[in-house]
Design a protein around this motif. Structure first.
Motif, PDB file in Angstrom:
ATOM      1  N   UNK B 161      70.428  48.686  37.061  1.00  0.00           N
ATOM      2  CA  UNK B 161      68.993  48.824  37.318  1.00  0.00           C
ATOM      3  C   UNK B 161      68.744  49.214  38.774  1.00  0.00           C
ATOM      4  N   UNK B 162      69.419  48.537  39.688  1.00  0.00           N
ATOM      5  CA  UNK B 162      69.238  48.848  41.115  1.00  0.00           C
ATOM      6  C   UNK B 162      69.662  50.284  41.407  1.00  0.00           C
ATOM      7  N   UNK B 163      70.780  50.689  40.851  1.00  0.00           N
ATOM      8  CA  UNK B 163      71.272  52.045  41.133  1.00  0.00           C
ATOM      9  C   UNK B 163      70.342  53.099  40.546  1.00  0.00           C
ATOM     10  N   UNK B 164      69.862  52.895  39.325  1.00  0.00           N
ATOM     11  CA  UNK B 164      69.013  53.909  38.684  1.00  0.00           C
ATOM     12  C   UNK B 164      67.645  53.990  39.364  1.00  0.00           C
ATOM     13  N   UNK B 165      67.062  52.840  39.661  1.00  0.00           N
ATOM     14  CA  UNK B 165      65.770  52.866  40.357  1.00  0.00           C
ATOM     15  C   UNK B 165      65.912  53.526  41.730  1.00  0.00           C
ATOM     16  N   UNK B 166      67.021  53.234  42.405  1.00  0.00           N
ATOM     17  CA  UNK B 166      67.259  53.848  43.706  1.00  0.00           C
ATOM     18  C   UNK B 166      67.429  55.358  43.561  1.00  0.00           C
ATOM     19  N   UNK B 167      68.117  55.764  42.516  1.00  0.00           N
ATOM     20  CA  UNK B 167      68.285  57.195  42.293  1.00  0.00           C
ATOM     21  C   UNK B 167      66.958  57.896  42.063  1.00  0.00           C
ATOM     22  N   UNK B 168      66.092  57.296  41.269  1.00  0.00           N
ATOM     23  CA  UNK B 168      64.772  57.884  41.016  1.00  0.00           C
ATOM     24  C   UNK B 168      64.007  58.031  42.322  1.00  0.00           C
ATOM     25  N   UNK B 169      63.956  56.957  43.081  1.00  0.00           N
ATOM     26  CA  UNK B 169      63.214  56.971  44.337  1.00  0.00           C
ATOM     27  C   UNK B 169      63.806  57.981  45.317  1.00  0.00           C
ATOM     28  N   UNK B 170      65.128  58.079  45.318  1.00  0.00           N
ATOM     29  CA  UNK B 170      65.804  58.993  46.246  1.00  0.00           C
ATOM     30  C   UNK B 170      65.489  60.455  45.910  1.00  0.00           C
ATOM     31  N   UNK B 197      67.273  56.710  32.339  1.00  0.00           N
ATOM     32  CA  UNK B 197      68.267  55.637  32.445  1.00  0.00           C
ATOM     33  C   UNK B 197      67.621  54.331  32.908  1.00  0.00           C
ATOM     34  N   UNK B 198      66.853  54.431  33.988  1.00  0.00           N
ATOM     35  CA  UNK B 198      66.245  53.225  34.559  1.00  0.00           C
ATOM     36  C   UNK B 198      65.410  52.508  33.502  1.00  0.00           C
ATOM     37  N   UNK B 199      64.655  53.299  32.748  1.00  0.00           N
ATOM     38  CA  UNK B 199      63.823  52.739  31.690  1.00  0.00           C
ATOM     39  C   UNK B 199      64.671  52.030  30.638  1.00  0.00           C
ATOM     40  N   UNK B 200      65.757  52.668  30.231  1.00  0.00           N
ATOM     41  CA  UNK B 200      66.607  52.086  29.187  1.00  0.00           C
ATOM     42  C   UNK B 200      67.265  50.798  29.666  1.00  0.00           C
ATOM     43  N   UNK B 201      67.792  50.815  30.883  1.00  0.00           N
ATOM     44  CA  UNK B 201      68.437  49.606  31.418  1.00  0.00           C
ATOM     45  C   UNK B 201      67.419  48.475  31.535  1.00  0.00           C
ATOM     46  N   UNK B 202      66.237  48.812  32.031  1.00  0.00           N
ATOM     47  CA  UNK B 202      65.204  47.796  32.173  1.00  0.00           C
ATOM     48  C   UNK B 202      64.780  47.225  30.818  1.00  0.00           C
ATOM     49  N   UNK B 203      64.769  48.070  29.798  1.00  0.00           N
ATOM     50  CA  UNK B 203      64.377  47.560  28.481  1.00  0.00           C
ATOM     51  C   UNK B 203      65.499  46.736  27.855  1.00  0.00           C
ATOM     52  N   UNK B 204      66.746  47.015  28.224  1.00  0.00           N
ATOM     53  CA  UNK B 204      67.837  46.157  27.754  1.00  0.00           C
ATOM     54  C   UNK B 204      67.724  44.775  28.397  1.00  0.00           C
ATOM     55  N   UNK B 205      67.344  44.757  29.664  1.00  0.00           N
ATOM     56  CA  UNK B 205      67.231  43.477  30.379  1.00  0.00           C
ATOM     57  C   UNK B 205      66.039  42.674  29.868  1.00  0.00           C
ATOM     58  N   UNK B 206      64.923  43.362  29.638  1.00  0.00           N
ATOM     59  CA  UNK B 206      63.690  42.661  29.253  1.00  0.00           C
ATOM     60  C   UNK B 206      62.965  43.444  28.155  1.00  0.00           C
ATOM     61  N   UNK B 207      63.484  43.383  26.939  1.00  0.00           N
ATOM     62  CA  UNK B 207      62.908  44.199  25.856  1.00  0.00           C
ATOM     63  C   UNK B 207      61.482  43.772  25.500  1.00  0.00           C
TER      64      UNK B 207
END
Lengths: 275, 252
Positions: B161-170, B197-207
């Motif tokens: 999640x941290x890596x994907x969100x960082x990638x989006x922001x970057x 990706x960020x969306x999918x990972x976040x939904x796996x963590x908190x569906x």
């Protein structure tokens, strides 16, 4: 406020800060208003901006204003679609309410943001017919508010279209970094939505090849071209992993999204606009 | 015991290669420079990174990502190296099957594919753009993940999640500094994948929640995060995953 004012206002540090610091929309707009008088100052740099503007390949519209007008039309479409769905008793299961409500909020935010940005240049909201019947001119294609699976299918079509449409307008916004950044920030939110809607439907969050999955055939133009694997002249098929499982051709098509031109996006949206 | 290996130098000084050598490079930065300068209305700091001689390469013994389009692409390449390496370790872990359910394995295996493609794309694309200019391609970075437990679902997903969100922001934050429209479109083609990706990972963590596009990353205007390289590099450095020193002296 019009687009000229927005462009100048975006160069105001306070506004940029406010965008970055999650202030409320009302706060940001108040700041826009305060510095709206800067329009005259903007005249000179703008003339330079638009004459030196870089062009995206074969993309229409080809100005920053037209790009935002297209964006607003697509946001109107999404916003009304989700708002009707949330107002339709029994359509959205309780388990998905938080998801659809969040998407609806974002689309409403995007409409307000782009309306404010465009000011007098903002197009009026079209009359939409989400059944595809063009206001009764032809038989309905769909019943999205009578059937939740159909609603989600249309939502996927809209979100995947939005991602590609914003991407296609990026080149038309290069003349102003703040406008471009805002468009990119909306673009990635649409991609988050697309992934979530697709996953609710049991699909992958990303597009494999040019597959529309189980969507009806009239949605195929939304996916045409997504199979592309050549980027900047480099074909990524054939690249290999140095360590780890072998790379697949499906992975290659999934790993890059593609653009829609303004004309392509308009054609798709027109399915749901009463002429 | 590790020292911070990644550093950002705020002062854009240093030895500059000659303009002549830059001109040999196939339009990587040159074509767009005038456009970017014309687009600076006043206090925009974009102009800081357009010195055409700020190419990627070793400076004072440390690789610098460079400035201009070459620098932005190399910066993206560094981030993709990190993501690709992380997911490689995730899927190669001998506890992968025991740690994640079927859906999670599918998502993580796909993310592995996509990020490795991104990395390998940048490797060949940057090498082609810098053809004939030895030493300008960012070397393979080394990584270590002391804070990640690859046998722990929560640890891996939180890192993803941290890596994907960082990638989006970057990517969102870097787009405005790209002067070549073709490179901008390529960045756009990649950033929406990072956001998916960020969306999918976040939904796996908190569906079933709003977290896939949560209010922690999307503001009141419906805008995702956008941070410039000088904001992203320290964030990435603080994760302490990248073990190879590099600098980003010429990026905004």
């Amino acid at each position: 406020m019009n687009i000229l004012k927005l462009i100048e206002s975006f160069t105001n540090e306070g506004v940029i800060k406010s965008l970055g610091e999650k202030q409320s929309r009302r706060d940001s707009f108040a700041q826009f208003g305060k510095i709206g008088a800067g329009a005259a100052m903007a005249a000179l740099p703008l003339s330079m901006l638009f004459t030196t503007k870089a062009r995206a390949q074969s993309s229409t519209p080809e100005t920053a204003t037209a790009a935002l007008q297209l964006a607003l039309t697509l946001e109107y479409l999404e916003d009304e679609f989700y708002a009707i769905a949330l107002d339709t008793n029994g359509l959205i299961p309780a388990a998905d309410q938080a998801i659809i409500a969040q998407i609806s909020q974002h689309e409403a935010d995007h409409v307000a943001f782009l309306q404010q940005a465009l000011g007098n240049a903002a197009p009026a909201k079209p009359e939409f017919d989400f059944t595809g019947a063009q206001g009764g001119a032809q038989p309905a294609l769909l019943d999205p508010f009578g059937d939740y699976a159909t609603f989600l299918a249309v939502a996927q079509a809209f979100e995947d279209t939005g991602v590609r449409a914003y991407k296609g307008q990026a080149g038309n916004l290069m003349s102003n970094g703040d406008l471009l950044t805002a468009a990119l920030q909306i673009h990635s939110v649409e991609a988050r939505h697309a992934s979530q809607i697709r996953r609710l439907r049991g699909q992958k969050g990303w597009i494999t090849g040019n597959s529309r999955g189980d969507l009806p055939s009239f949605t195929q133009p939304i996916y045409d071209g997504e199979q592309n694997t050549v980027h900047g002249g480099a074909n990524i098929v054939g690249l290999t992993a140095t360590n780890g499982p072998a790379l697949t051709n499906n992975g290659a098509t999934e790993s890059f999204d593609e653009i829609l031109t303004g004309q392509q996006a308009t054609t798709i949206a027109s399915i749901f606009i009463v002429p | 015991m590790k020292k911070t290996k990644v550093s950002v130098n705020e002062v854009a000084t240093g030895s500059l290669t000659s303009r002549r050598s830059f001109l040999k490079i196939s339009g990587l930065t040159l074509a767009g420079t005038g456009l970017l300068l014309a687009g600076c209305s006043d206090d925009d700091d974009a102009g800081r990174n357009v010195d055409p001689s700020q190419l990627p390469g070793i400076r004072n013994g440390v690789f610098d990502l460079g400035g201009g389009d070459a620098g932005i692409l190399t910066y993206a390449y560094a981030l993709e190296q990190l993501e690709a390496d992380f997911y490689t370790r995730v899927v190669n872990s001998n506890t992968f099957g025991a740690t994640f359910n079927g859906e999670e394995q599918q998502v993580l295996a796909d993310l592995y594919q996509h990020e490795v493609y991104h990395r390998e794309f940048f490797r060949v694309a940057i090498a082609a753009a810098l053809e004939g200019t030895d030493g300008m391609l960012l070397p393979d970075l080394e990584f270590s993940y002391d804070s990640v437990n690859f046998s722990n679902r929560t640890s891996v997903l939180a890192t993803a999640k941290a890596l994907e969100d960082t990638g989006v922001s970057a990517y969102n934050g870097a787009g405005r500094y790209i002067t070549n429209p073709d490179y901008l479109v390529i960045a756009g083609k990649i950033v929406s994948i990072e956001a998916r990706h960020a969306s999918a990972i976040r939904s796996l963590i908190n569906p079933g929640s709003a977290d896939f596009a949560g209010n922690d990353v999307v503001d009141g205007n419906g805008l995702d995060k956008a941070q410039k390289p000088s904001q992203i590099v320290p964030v990435v450095a603080s994760l302490d995953f990248i073990q190879t020193a590099f600098t980003a002296q010429y990026l905004p």
